[in-house]
Design a protein around this motif. Structure first.
Motif, mmCIF file in Angstrom:
data_model
loop_
_atom_site.group_PDB
_atom_site.id
_atom_site.type_symbol
_atom_site.label_atom_id
_atom_site.label_comp_id
_atom_site.label_asym_id
_atom_site.label_seq_id
_atom_site.Cartn_x
_atom_site.Cartn_y
_atom_site.Cartn_z
ATOM 1 N N HIS A 85 0.967 -1.381 0.112
ATOM 2 C CA HIS A 85 -0.054 0.386 0.457
ATOM 3 C C HIS A 85 0.240 1.091 -0.096
ATOM 4 N N ALA A 86 1.786 1.225 1.002
ATOM 5 C CA ALA A 86 2.599 2.190 0.592
ATOM 6 C C ALA A 86 3.417 2.330 -1.093
ATOM 7 N N SER A 87 3.243 1.308 -1.083
ATOM 8 C CA SER A 87 4.296 1.415 -2.599
ATOM 9 C C SER A 87 3.296 2.374 -3.583
ATOM 10 N N GLN A 88 1.631 1.158 -3.719
ATOM 11 C CA GLN A 88 0.893 2.265 -4.213
ATOM 12 C C GLN A 88 0.673 3.508 -4.542
ATOM 13 N N LEU A 89 0.694 3.993 -3.104
ATOM 14 C CA LEU A 89 0.789 5.607 -2.876
ATOM 15 C C LEU A 89 1.831 6.748 -3.188
ATOM 16 N N ASN A 90 2.649 5.655 -3.138
ATOM 17 C CA ASN A 90 4.219 7.028 -3.564
ATOM 18 C C ASN A 90 3.795 6.598 -5.123
ATOM 19 N N GLY A 91 3.420 5.718 -5.475
ATOM 20 C CA GLY A 91 3.760 5.349 -7.060
ATOM 21 C C GLY A 91 4.711 4.351 -7.403
ATOM 22 N N CYS A 92 5.137 3.795 -6.378
ATOM 23 C CA CYS A 92 6.227 2.909 -6.844
ATOM 24 C C CYS A 92 5.506 1.536 -7.244
ATOM 25 N N ALA A 93 5.965 1.603 -8.898
ATOM 26 C CA ALA A 93 5.717 0.518 -9.731
ATOM 27 C C ALA A 93 6.682 -0.420 -9.077
ATOM 28 N N TYR A 94 7.545 0.202 -9.118
ATOM 29 C CA TYR A 94 9.020 -1.264 -9.044
ATOM 30 C C TYR A 94 8.908 -2.421 -7.759
ATOM 31 N N VAL A 142 5.981 -1.979 -5.689
ATOM 32 C CA VAL A 142 5.119 -3.014 -5.516
ATOM 33 C C VAL A 142 5.434 -4.524 -6.106
ATOM 34 N N ARG A 143 5.815 -4.374 -7.061
ATOM 35 C CA ARG A 143 6.270 -5.867 -7.258
ATOM 36 C C ARG A 143 7.084 -6.529 -7.098
ATOM 37 N N VAL A 144 7.808 -5.852 -6.732
ATOM 38 C CA VAL A 144 8.832 -6.210 -5.529
ATOM 39 C C VAL A 144 7.826 -6.776 -3.950
ATOM 40 N N HIS A 145 6.612 -6.535 -3.656
ATOM 41 C CA HIS A 145 5.881 -7.001 -2.584
ATOM 42 C C HIS A 145 4.709 -7.310 -2.773
ATOM 43 N N LEU A 162 8.806 0.087 10.355
ATOM 44 C CA LEU A 162 8.358 -0.906 8.590
ATOM 45 C C LEU A 162 7.635 1.046 7.306
ATOM 46 N N LEU A 163 7.279 1.323 8.106
ATOM 47 C CA LEU A 163 6.335 2.502 7.504
ATOM 48 C C LEU A 163 7.736 3.356 6.545
ATOM 49 N N VAL A 164 8.874 3.935 7.560
ATOM 50 C CA VAL A 164 9.486 4.510 7.328
ATOM 51 C C VAL A 164 11.188 3.652 6.010
ATOM 52 N N SER A 165 10.644 2.622 6.369
ATOM 53 C CA SER A 165 11.832 1.460 5.883
ATOM 54 C C SER A 165 11.192 1.955 3.807
ATOM 55 N N ILE A 166 9.632 1.283 3.881
ATOM 56 C CA ILE A 166 9.582 1.583 2.922
ATOM 57 C C ILE A 166 10.019 2.497 2.388
ATOM 58 N N ASN A 167 9.043 3.181 3.071
ATOM 59 C CA ASN A 167 8.974 4.855 2.229
ATOM 60 C C ASN A 167 10.553 5.041 1.828
ATOM 61 N N ALA A 168 11.293 4.809 2.963
ATOM 62 C CA ALA A 168 12.929 5.258 1.729
ATOM 63 C C ALA A 168 12.925 4.283 0.828
ATOM 64 N N PHE A 169 12.788 3.237 0.409
ATOM 65 C CA PHE A 169 13.332 2.591 -0.487
ATOM 66 C C PHE A 169 12.516 2.854 -2.116
ATOM 67 N N ASN A 170 10.900 3.901 -1.269
ATOM 68 C CA ASN A 170 10.650 4.158 -2.537
ATOM 69 C C ASN A 170 11.184 5.551 -3.202
ATOM 70 N N ARG A 171 11.728 5.857 -2.064
ATOM 71 C CA ARG A 171 12.013 7.213 -2.619
ATOM 72 C C ARG A 171 13.038 6.998 -3.926
ATOM 73 N N ILE A 172 14.392 5.927 -3.066
ATOM 74 C CA ILE A 172 15.024 5.416 -4.294
ATOM 75 C C ILE A 172 14.985 5.308 -5.417
ATOM 76 N N THR A 173 14.251 3.934 -5.057
ATOM 77 C CA THR A 173 13.108 3.677 -6.819
ATOM 78 C C THR A 173 12.563 4.325 -7.696
ATOM 79 N N ILE A 174 11.924 5.451 -7.113
ATOM 80 C CA ILE A 174 11.950 6.385 -8.034
ATOM 81 C C ILE A 174 12.514 7.109 -8.717
ATOM 82 N N ALA A 175 13.038 7.473 -7.661
ATOM 83 C CA ALA A 175 13.862 8.702 -8.203
ATOM 84 C C ALA A 175 14.948 7.849 -9.385
ATOM 85 N N GLY A 176 15.174 6.661 -9.136
ATOM 86 C CA GLY A 176 16.085 5.716 -10.264
ATOM 87 C C GLY A 176 15.145 5.686 -11.084
ATOM 88 N N ARG A 177 14.085 5.844 -11.392
ATOM 89 C CA ARG A 177 13.238 5.151 -12.333
ATOM 90 C C ARG A 177 13.537 3.326 -12.602
#
Length: 154
Positions: free
Chosen positions: A46-55, A57-60, A131-146
């Motif tokens: 859900h955090a990944s969906q909300l952040n728009g992190c497709a990568y 979302v797939r992993v989780h 856990l939410l702090v962690s996934i939000n950090a990973f989302n930002r790294i992944t989104i920034a790198g597309r």
């Protein structure tokens, strides 16, 4: 979207390794608090969906399937408020997920904190928060790198 982007995970490996170590610590904390794989993956999807992190979302989603979640449950994560497939505890965790993901808007509002705190133990609240702090950090790294999410091979 064809431009090449810097992948922070490759360009500053020591920093990324530290985040991975942090993530492992957080997962251990969640396990010690009684957060099972199902709940862990639901909130990370859900955090990944909300952040728009497709990568992510797939992993989780892949990890959720490994944890035994079925397609219907995974599909309902995005519409959890209108779905009957989640327990009260999972719904509280999803509500907390939204507050953490959009923390810049209102912080963790008192009504959310009180509601979630009435359902989750303090230990569970703390573990899910990290856990939410962690996934939000990973989302930002992944989104920034597309990071790419190509179609799956047949």
């Amino acid at each position: 979207m064809s431009e090449a982007r810097v992948h922070l995970s490759r360009s500053a490996r020591d920093a990324y390794n530290a985040l991975e170590t942090f993530s492992k610590t957080v997962k251990d904390l969640a396990g010690d608090a009684g957060i099972d794989a199902r709940l862990k993956e639901i909130v990370q999807i859900h955090a990944s969906q909300l952040n728009g992190c497709a990568y992510c979302v797939r992993v989780h989603v892949d990890r959720a399937v490994e944890a035994g979640l079925d397609a219907d449950t995974i599909a309902q994560v995005a519409t959890w408020r209108d779905s009957g497939v989640f327990t009260e505890r999972e719904r509280a965790a999803l509500e907390l997920t939204e507050s953490f993901t959009f923390i810049h808007e209102d912080g963790i509002p008192d009504d959310v904190y009180d509601h979630v705190g009435g359902i989750l133990t303090e230990k569970e609240y703390v573990a899910l928060s990290w856990l939410l702090v962690s996934i939000n950090a990973f989302n930002r790294i992944t989104i920034a790198g597309r990071y790419p999410v190509p179609p799956r091979s047949q």
